[in-house]
Design an enzyme around this catalytic site. Structure first.
Site, PDB file in Angstrom:
ATOM      1  N   ARG A   1     -39.628  15.835  53.028  1.00 47.62           N
ATOM      2  CA  ARG A   1     -38.195  16.266  53.572  1.00 47.62           C
ATOM      3  C   ARG A   1     -38.256  17.797  54.094  1.00 47.62           C
ATOM      4  O   ARG A   1     -37.650  18.243  54.985  1.00 47.62           O
ATOM      5  CB  ARG A   1     -36.849  16.227  52.349  1.00 47.62           C
TER       6      ARG A   1
ATOM      7  N   CYS B   1     -26.137  14.952  44.893  1.00 47.81           N
ATOM      8  CA  CYS B   1     -24.634  14.989  45.114  1.00 47.81           C
ATOM      9  C   CYS B   1     -24.116  13.559  45.709  1.00 47.81           C
ATOM     10  O   CYS B   1     -23.066  13.140  45.255  1.00 47.81           O
ATOM     11  CB  CYS B   1     -24.399  15.988  46.035  1.00 47.81           C
TER      12      CYS B   1
ATOM     13  N   GLU C   1     -20.523  23.085  50.214  1.00 48.09           N
ATOM     14  CA  GLU C   1     -20.980  21.745  49.734  1.00 48.09           C
ATOM     15  C   GLU C   1     -20.753  21.575  48.245  1.00 48.09           C
ATOM     16  O   GLU C   1     -22.023  22.140  47.716  1.00 48.09           O
ATOM     17  CB  GLU C   1     -22.295  21.428  50.313  1.00 48.09           C
TER      18      GLU C   1
HETATM   19  P1  NAD Z   1     -23.865  24.834  39.794  1.00 46.16           P
HETATM   20  O1  NAD Z   1     -22.319  25.032  40.608  1.00 46.16           O
HETATM   21  O2  NAD Z   1     -23.728  24.790  38.454  1.00 46.16           O
HETATM   22  O3  NAD Z   1     -24.604  26.225  40.402  1.00 46.16           O
HETATM   23  C1  NAD Z   1     -24.984  26.249  41.895  1.00 46.16           C
HETATM   24  C2  NAD Z   1     -25.500  27.786  41.891  1.00 46.16           C
HETATM   25  O4  NAD Z   1     -24.198  28.672  41.892  1.00 46.16           O
HETATM   26  C3  NAD Z   1     -26.545  28.275  41.032  1.00 46.16           C
HETATM   27  O5  NAD Z   1     -27.468  28.949  41.778  1.00 46.16           O
HETATM   28  C4  NAD Z   1     -25.577  29.176  40.220  1.00 46.16           C
HETATM   29  O6  NAD Z   1     -26.478  30.226  39.628  1.00 46.16           O
HETATM   30  C5  NAD Z   1     -24.806  29.801  40.913  1.00 46.16           C
HETATM   31  N1  NAD Z   1     -23.642  30.347  40.498  1.00 46.16           N
HETATM   32  C6  NAD Z   1     -23.161  30.094  38.937  1.00 46.16           C
HETATM   33  N2  NAD Z   1     -22.051  31.033  38.822  1.00 46.16           N
HETATM   34  C7  NAD Z   1     -21.873  31.771  39.862  1.00 46.16           C
HETATM   35  C8  NAD Z   1     -21.039  32.551  40.271  1.00 46.16           C
HETATM   36  N3  NAD Z   1     -20.051  33.155  39.521  1.00 46.16           N
HETATM   37  N4  NAD Z   1     -21.172  33.512  41.333  1.00 46.16           N
HETATM   38  C9  NAD Z   1     -22.058  32.960  42.401  1.00 46.16           C
HETATM   39  N5  NAD Z   1     -22.894  32.072  42.066  1.00 46.16           N
HETATM   40  C10 NAD Z   1     -22.778  31.286  40.916  1.00 46.16           C
HETATM   41  O7  NAD Z   1     -24.356  23.626  40.442  1.00 46.16           O
HETATM   42  P2  NAD Z   1     -25.679  22.998  40.022  1.00 46.16           P
HETATM   43  O8  NAD Z   1     -25.478  22.406  38.315  1.00 46.16           O
HETATM   44  O9  NAD Z   1     -26.836  24.011  40.012  1.00 46.16           O
HETATM   45  O10 NAD Z   1     -25.921  21.645  40.867  1.00 46.16           O
HETATM   46  C11 NAD Z   1     -25.239  20.416  40.755  1.00 46.16           C
HETATM   47  C12 NAD Z   1     -24.155  20.336  41.502  1.00 46.16           C
HETATM   48  O11 NAD Z   1     -24.363  20.589  42.958  1.00 46.16           O
HETATM   49  C13 NAD Z   1     -23.413  18.845  41.469  1.00 46.16           C
HETATM   50  O12 NAD Z   1     -22.015  19.187  41.297  1.00 46.16           O
HETATM   51  C14 NAD Z   1     -23.876  18.551  42.912  1.00 46.16           C
HETATM   52  O13 NAD Z   1     -22.995  17.267  43.185  1.00 46.16           O
HETATM   53  C15 NAD Z   1     -23.594  19.656  43.672  1.00 46.16           C
HETATM   54  N6  NAD Z   1     -24.499  19.416  44.950  1.00 46.16           N
HETATM   55  C16 NAD Z   1     -23.806  19.145  46.288  1.00 46.16           C
HETATM   56  C17 NAD Z   1     -24.254  18.874  47.381  1.00 46.16           C
HETATM   57  C18 NAD Z   1     -23.724  18.781  48.866  1.00 46.16           C
HETATM   58  O14 NAD Z   1     -24.475  19.038  49.791  1.00 46.16           O
HETATM   59  N7  NAD Z   1     -22.569  18.749  48.637  1.00 46.16           N
HETATM   60  C19 NAD Z   1     -25.846  18.830  47.409  1.00 46.16           C
HETATM   61  C20 NAD Z   1     -26.286  19.134  46.001  1.00 46.16           C
HETATM   62  C21 NAD Z   1     -25.795  19.185  44.851  1.00 46.16           C
END
Ligand code: NAD
Length: 481
Positions: A108, A289, A255
């Site tokens: 991908r 997601c 997203e």
């Molecule tokens: P998360 O929200 O815990 O973390 C995502 C990112 O945010 C990480 O890089 C983290 O370090 C950063 N982050 C955390 N606190 C922050 C802050 N205060 N300021 C700035 N950045 C900060 O998500 P995760 O657990 O890594 O991923 C899983 C989630 O992502 C699930 O909810 C999933 O559905 C979602 N997701 C969405 C899509 C989409 O396209 N809609 C795609 C993939 C994953």
């Protein structure tokens, strides 16, 4: 650890700032979720490191021609395809995703690079004549797209360690933008690997800088630094909404999470539907997601569908992620596996019936099926990010649509029916970003628009073409002609 990983030196990693590898005083160990072995070390950036990256990015003026951008992206794809095993080993080691999943991910990522290379060559402007109405003139309007004036902040989640990064970086390169990337601290090595591939292919390092560290420490700087014009974030709802509250007068692409249904109507071919159900629920350890997070099944076929899902779940091999015979590895860490177990236990205590799985060993969590699930149970009201298949039943299409729309999320959906009138009702009435007929909710190609509404996102789309639109400013030129 595999021989390939031993050859790679991930023991003393460094930030990628302005073409330098910047060692930091602090670092975090990246551990293999399956066996606890240290895969590598990631640097911990401080606020000054982040500020320096933005200063360097802001001062740099990218001058790559369309041909050069396209050539860099295509070369990176060639390099990645040639190193598929090595790159997929790295993803598997730091995330616990199975080799089957990480090999698929590398394909991908290479697609994203190739699509980006093609788009870089496309002039996406339009020409309008102005003598279209009685008060028109002999003029023309020409639209063009320009890179942003400031820098793009990109923040990515853990679940697709390299592909999430590629979906941010590639459109930025294709449009001559400058980006500071902060990948997930849970899987930082795949992001550094991807950045290094692009530098090797000729990308000026000022156009892509990578910082890792503690988001509580550097997060706000990434969001509020005055040089930032756009924040593109993929991750969970709570961080997404926090970002929205901090970003101020900046463009944002968010997203966020999903709670996608697979809806099985009473006319559906149940062999086909149950295949989609298990693939949608367990691929990538259920950590997508757009994974199938709720199976909504017509009550007339629920028993027969459930029996097939249970049988295919039992056949879904899970265990050592490096074992190519396994379909599924671990979830991201032990805490994530415990959370899956907790919400399933809670549902069972509230009357759901456990039919398979719900066994945990460290970060390994077995594929799990439960039926007699009700919409208000946590396992389906919130996003369960793991290999769990909760089955709910409905008696009519109205009820199916109401249950589907009854959560805070609105990302994607999959529909199993051959009745055109039902299919078109779902297409119109589901409040989601995507409706896939006879496919899993996660089906897409890397080029096409993708993204959610409600708590799943602000309605902007990703996918290479749409990201290119959001990463550029339209400029209009009109002239006598
Ligand atoms: P998360 O929200 O815990 O973390 C995502 C990112 O945010 C990480 O890089 C983290 O370090 C950063 N982050 C955390 N606190 C922050 C802050 N205060 N300021 C700035 N950045 C900060 O998500 P995760 O657990 O890594 O991923 C899983 C989630 O992502 C699930 O909810 C999933 O559905 C979602 N997701 C969405 C899509 C989409 O396209 N809609 C795609 C993939 C994953």
């Amino acid at each position: 650890m595999s021989a390939v990983l031993e050859r790679m030196d991930f023991r003393a990693e460094a930030l990628r700032i302005g073409g330098e590898r910047v060692r930091t005083a602090r670092s975090i160990d990246v551990l293999n979720p399956y066996n606890g072995e240290r895969v590598g070390t990631a640097p911990v950036a401080g606020i000054d490191d982040v500020r320096r990256a933005f200063d360097i990015a802001h001062a740099y003026v990218p001058r790559l021609s369309r041909y050069e951008r396209s050539a860099i992206l295509n070369l990176a794809a060639v390099l990645l395809r040639a190193r598929t095993e090595e790159a997929s080993d790295l993803i598997t080691a730091e995330s616990g995703l199975s080799k089957k999943d990480s090999l698929y991910e590398i394909g991908r990522v290479a697609d994203v690079l190739n699509f980006g290379a093609n788009e870089a060559l496309r002039d996406d402007g339009q020409v309008f004549s102005c003598d279209l109405t009685p008060h028109g003139k002999q003029r023309k309007v020409i639209t063009t797209r320009e890179p942003l004036l400031g820098v793009i902040t990109a923040i990515t989640p853990f679940n697709h360690p390299m592909n999430q990064v590629a979906h941010k970086v590639v459109p930025a390169v294709a449009t001559n933008n400058r980006m500071v990337l902060k990948p997930s601290e849970k899987v930082p090595l795949s992001a550094y690997y991807f950045a290094d591939l692009l530098y090797e292919a000729g990308l000026p390092p000022e156009m892509l800088q990578v910082v890792t560290g503690d988001p509580r420490e550097i997060g706000d700087e990434l969001l509020t630094n005055p040089q930032v014009d756009l924040i593109t974030f993929t991750g969970g709802v709570s961080i997404g909404k926090y970002i929205a509250s901090r970003a101020g007068y900046r463009r944002m692409v968010l997203e966020l999470g999903g709670n996608d249904p697979l809806i099985v109507m009473d006319d559906a071919d149940l062999d086909k539907a149950s295949d989609l159900a298990v693939q949608g629920s367990y691929k990538n350890s259920g950590q997508r997601c757009t994974a199938v997070k709720r199976m909504l099944v017509h009550e007339k076929v629920a028993a027969a569908f459930t029996a097939r899902v249970v049988e295919k779940t039992r056949a879904w091999r899970h265990g050592d992620p490096m074992d190519r015979g396994n379909d599924m590895g671990t979830v991201i860490d032990e805490a994530a596996a415990r959370r899956c177990q907790q919400v399933v236990d809670e549902a069972v205590a509230q009357g759901a019936r456990l039919l398979a799985g719900n066994r945990r060993e460290g970060a390994l969590y077995s594929p799990t099926v439960l039926d007699r699930v009700r919409p208000e149970m946590t396992v389906v009201r919130e996003e369960t990010f793991g290999p769990v298949s909760p089955i709910l039943t409905f008696g009519s299409i109205d009820e199916a649509i109401a249950i589907s729309n009854g959560t805070a999320f609105g990302l994607s959906s999959g529909i199993c029916t051959n009745r055109m009138d039902d299919a078109t009702r779902f297409a119109k009435e589901l409040k989601v970003g995507t409706v896939n007929l006879w496919e899993v909710p996660g089906y897409r190609i890397e080029l096409t628009p993708f993204g959610g509404i409600k708590d799943s996102g602000l309605g902007y789309k990703e996918g290479v073409q749409e990201a290119i639109k959001s990463f550029t400013n339209g400029k209009i030129f009109t002239l006598p002609w």
